[in-house]
Design an enzyme around this catalytic site. Structure first.
Site, PDB file in Angstrom:
ATOM      1  N   SER A 145       0.527  -1.063   0.078  1.00  0.00           N
ATOM      2  CA  SER A 145      -0.285  -0.186   0.003  1.00  0.00           C
ATOM      3  C   SER A 145       0.705   1.271  -0.146  1.00  0.00           C
ATOM      4  O   SER A 145       1.564   1.826   0.871  1.00  0.00           O
ATOM      5  CB  SER A 145      -1.202   0.172   1.501  1.00  0.00           C
ATOM      6  OG  SER A 145      -1.898   1.149   1.380  1.00  0.00           O
ATOM      7  N   LYS A 170      -1.008  -0.903  -4.158  1.00  0.00           N
ATOM      8  CA  LYS A 170      -2.060  -0.227  -4.412  1.00  0.00           C
ATOM      9  C   LYS A 170      -1.704   1.183  -3.517  1.00  0.00           C
ATOM     10  O   LYS A 170      -0.883   1.243  -3.370  1.00  0.00           O
ATOM     11  CB  LYS A 170      -2.560  -0.789  -2.628  1.00  0.00           C
ATOM     12  CG  LYS A 170      -3.738   0.004  -1.745  1.00  0.00           C
ATOM     13  CD  LYS A 170      -4.391  -0.922  -0.641  1.00  0.00           C
ATOM     14  CE  LYS A 170      -4.769  -0.252   0.411  1.00  0.00           C
ATOM     15  NZ  LYS A 170      -5.169  -0.620   1.408  1.00  0.00           N
ATOM     16  N   LYS A 172      -3.073   4.977  -2.860  1.00  0.00           N
ATOM     17  CA  LYS A 172      -3.530   5.655  -2.012  1.00  0.00           C
ATOM     18  C   LYS A 172      -3.674   7.171  -2.880  1.00  0.00           C
ATOM     19  O   LYS A 172      -3.138   7.676  -3.621  1.00  0.00           O
ATOM     20  CB  LYS A 172      -3.177   6.684  -0.615  1.00  0.00           C
ATOM     21  CG  LYS A 172      -3.115   5.126   0.202  1.00  0.00           C
ATOM     22  CD  LYS A 172      -4.162   4.753   1.048  1.00  0.00           C
ATOM     23  CE  LYS A 172      -3.945   3.677   1.816  1.00  0.00           C
ATOM     24  NZ  LYS A 172      -5.295   3.144   2.221  1.00  0.00           N
ATOM     25  N   ASP A 197      -7.145   3.094  -3.510  1.00  0.00           N
ATOM     26  CA  ASP A 197      -7.918   3.406  -2.346  1.00  0.00           C
ATOM     27  C   ASP A 197      -7.813   5.073  -1.825  1.00  0.00           C
ATOM     28  O   ASP A 197      -6.936   5.732  -1.332  1.00  0.00           O
ATOM     29  CB  ASP A 197      -7.303   2.638  -1.193  1.00  0.00           C
ATOM     30  CG  ASP A 197      -8.166   2.037   0.162  1.00  0.00           C
ATOM     31  OD1 ASP A 197      -8.680   2.662   0.563  1.00  0.00           O
ATOM     32  OD2 ASP A 197      -7.037   1.769   1.553  1.00  0.00           O
ATOM     33  N   GLU A 222     -10.871   0.428  -3.609  1.00  0.00           N
ATOM     34  CA  GLU A 222     -11.133   0.401  -2.455  1.00  0.00           C
ATOM     35  C   GLU A 222     -11.772   1.246  -1.834  1.00  0.00           C
ATOM     36  O   GLU A 222     -11.602   2.401  -1.915  1.00  0.00           O
ATOM     37  CB  GLU A 222      -9.989   0.266  -1.979  1.00  0.00           C
ATOM     38  CG  GLU A 222      -9.833  -0.571  -0.406  1.00  0.00           C
ATOM     39  CD  GLU A 222      -9.115  -1.001   0.470  1.00  0.00           C
ATOM     40  OE1 GLU A 222      -8.129  -0.747  -0.487  1.00  0.00           O
ATOM     41  OE2 GLU A 222      -8.539  -0.510   1.637  1.00  0.00           O
ATOM     42  N   ASP A 247     -14.077  -1.742   2.661  1.00  0.00           N
ATOM     43  CA  ASP A 247     -13.289  -1.442   3.736  1.00  0.00           C
ATOM     44  C   ASP A 247     -13.425  -1.176   4.697  1.00  0.00           C
ATOM     45  O   ASP A 247     -13.892  -1.818   5.675  1.00  0.00           O
ATOM     46  CB  ASP A 247     -11.510  -0.947   3.638  1.00  0.00           C
ATOM     47  CG  ASP A 247     -10.224  -0.639   4.279  1.00  0.00           C
ATOM     48  OD1 ASP A 247     -10.711  -1.333   5.933  1.00  0.00           O
ATOM     49  OD2 ASP A 247      -9.402  -0.152   4.178  1.00  0.00           O
ATOM     50  N   LYS A 271      -9.604  -6.976   8.013  1.00  0.00           N
ATOM     51  CA  LYS A 271      -8.965  -6.643   8.697  1.00  0.00           C
ATOM     52  C   LYS A 271      -9.467  -7.098  10.059  1.00  0.00           C
ATOM     53  O   LYS A 271     -10.616  -6.634  10.271  1.00  0.00           O
ATOM     54  CB  LYS A 271      -8.947  -4.848   8.814  1.00  0.00           C
ATOM     55  CG  LYS A 271      -8.265  -4.575   7.548  1.00  0.00           C
ATOM     56  CD  LYS A 271      -8.310  -2.993   8.059  1.00  0.00           C
ATOM     57  CE  LYS A 271      -7.228  -2.467   6.960  1.00  0.00           C
ATOM     58  NZ  LYS A 271      -7.725  -1.021   6.965  1.00  0.00           N
ATOM     59  N   GLY A 299      -4.237  -3.879   6.428  1.00  0.00           N
ATOM     60  CA  GLY A 299      -3.463  -3.901   7.636  1.00  0.00           C
ATOM     61  C   GLY A 299      -3.413  -2.643   7.884  1.00  0.00           C
ATOM     62  O   GLY A 299      -4.308  -1.750   7.275  1.00  0.00           O
TER      63      GLY A 299
END
Ligand code: OSB
Ligand code: MG
Length: 377
Positions: A145, A170, A172, A197, A222, A247, A271, A299
């Site tokens: 991430s 991934k 952000k 995400d 996400e 998420d 998670k 995570g």
């Protein structure tokens, strides 16, 4: 259901230690809602029969991911959750989780206690956590991430992590740092498994912008919309081709059921620390499996304790997409566990030994501890 081997006489919790721990991050981590430069978290140890089980809380200092906070969780753990289980006997972690049933939400704080007991219980059976959860295998596929930063630097980080063998990247994103970033990354890495995400930073009014992400062949998008809004995600999924992954919205099995029934999630990020613990995480996993919806393990920049829990959970069969449990050295120059949790060619080895398979580095933990409170019967 527990496997036949995974039964034993009830374990009595005869002590606990609640620490507040601070670890500096190797590099600041920026997401749509803010930047973390250090990781501050509750670390809980439960004791029984001369054994110890450990877990950490995944809430942030501010309520910027979900509503829970470190200070609120420390208080709830010390005044309600730990006293509720101290001196009590439990034959299985599921019976421990039932002690919290009358109370609302606070799934991260609950998970801290529930996960510490799973570790303790697996150790009392002399089995690795993965065996009592029903997982198998020596290693799990992982991706990384990447936090928000300048596009040029992000391109370098994508290249470096793909070269290390990570199985997906991934990115952000946030408004103003989305389509341009994707154009640049997709141009340089046409075949990479890419996801984004958004950590809840868009609304349905951004549907046209989000639909433009369809052209980048993302594995999934996400959590683009609000943390508590499954309904709007279902509406958005009707407007775009790329699968949505939830998420923040999935904090209980019921949330997962509603998301699946309304086609709001075609992928689920599980998670364990966000969902009340391994019992609920496994139920969410099983439900998604029945719906043929793939899951992966998210995570929260965990230390080696939470990271080890995540790895064991990730060995369940429906974790078919790479998780976020990347090398600990990406986050911390020194960890509070003795074992090195490092990926080899995009695969994270499962720590061996009973329970979560990692042991506290007590010297370093002491220097990283801001406060500690002991509980005895
Ligand atoms: O949304 O998955 C998230 C980190 C902090 C808060 C929220 C998230 C994340 C990550 C990092 O994406 C996952 C990790 O590397 O531990
Ligand atoms: Mg996320």
């Amino acid at each position: 259901m527990p496997t036949p081997a995974a039964t034993r006489a009830p374990l009595r919790i005869d002590g606990a230690t609640l620490r507040l721990v601070r670890l500096p991050l190797v590099t600041p981590f920026t997401i749509a809602t803010g930047t973390l430069t250090e990781k501050v978290f509750p670390l809980l140890t439960l004791r029984a029969d001369g054994l110890e089980g450990h877990a950490e809380g995944v809430m942030d200092p501010l309520p910027d991911y979900l509503e829970e906070t470190v200070a609120g969780a420390m208080d709830l753990l010390a005044t309600a959750l730990i006293p509720q289980v101290l001196g009590q006997r439990f034959a299985h972690p599921e019976s421990l989780a039932r002690r919290f049933a009358p109370w609302r939400a606070n799934f991260m704080a609950r998970a801290t206690v529930e996960m510490a007991f799973w570790d303790l219980w697996a150790k009392s059976l002399d089995l690795p956590l993965q065996a009592v959860l029903g997982g198998e295998g020596d290693a799990v596929d992982v991706g990384v991430s990447l936090g928000i930063g300048p596009v040029a630097g992000t391109l370098d980080r994508v290249a470096a992590h793909l070269a290390q063998g990570y199985r997906r990247i991934k990115l952000k994103v946030k408004p103003g740092h989305d389509i341009g970033l994707l154009q640049a990354v997709r141009k340089d890495f046409p075949d990479a498994h890419l996801t984004v995400d958004a950590n809840c930073c868009y609304t349905l009014a951004d549907s046209d912008l989000i639909r433009r992400m369809d052209e980048f062949a993302l594995d999934y998008i996400e959590q683009p919309l609000a943390w508590d809004d499954i309904h709007d995600h279902a509406t958005l999924q009707q407007r775009i081709r790329t699968p949505l992954c939830l998420d923040e919205c999935i904090r209980t099995v019921d949330h997962a059921r509603k998301a699946l029934q309304t086609d709001a999630a075609r992928v689920v990020n599980i998670k364990v620390g966000r969902s009340g613990g391994h019992t609920a995480a496994r139920q969410i996993h099983d439900l998604c499996q029945a719906w043929q919806v793939p899951v992966w393990c998210g995570g929260m920049l965990e230390s080696g304790i939470g990271r080890a829990h995540n790895i064991h959970l990730s060995t369940l069969p429906n974790f078919t997409k790479p998780g976020d449990t990347s090398s600990a050295s990406r986050y911390f120059s020194r960890d509070i566990v003795e074992e090195k949790l490092e990926c080899v060619n995009g695969r994270m080895p499962v720590p061996r030994g009973p329970g979560i398979g990692v042991t506290l580095d007590l010297d370093y933990l002491k220097s990283a501890t801001l406060s500690a409170q002991d509980f005895t019967v």
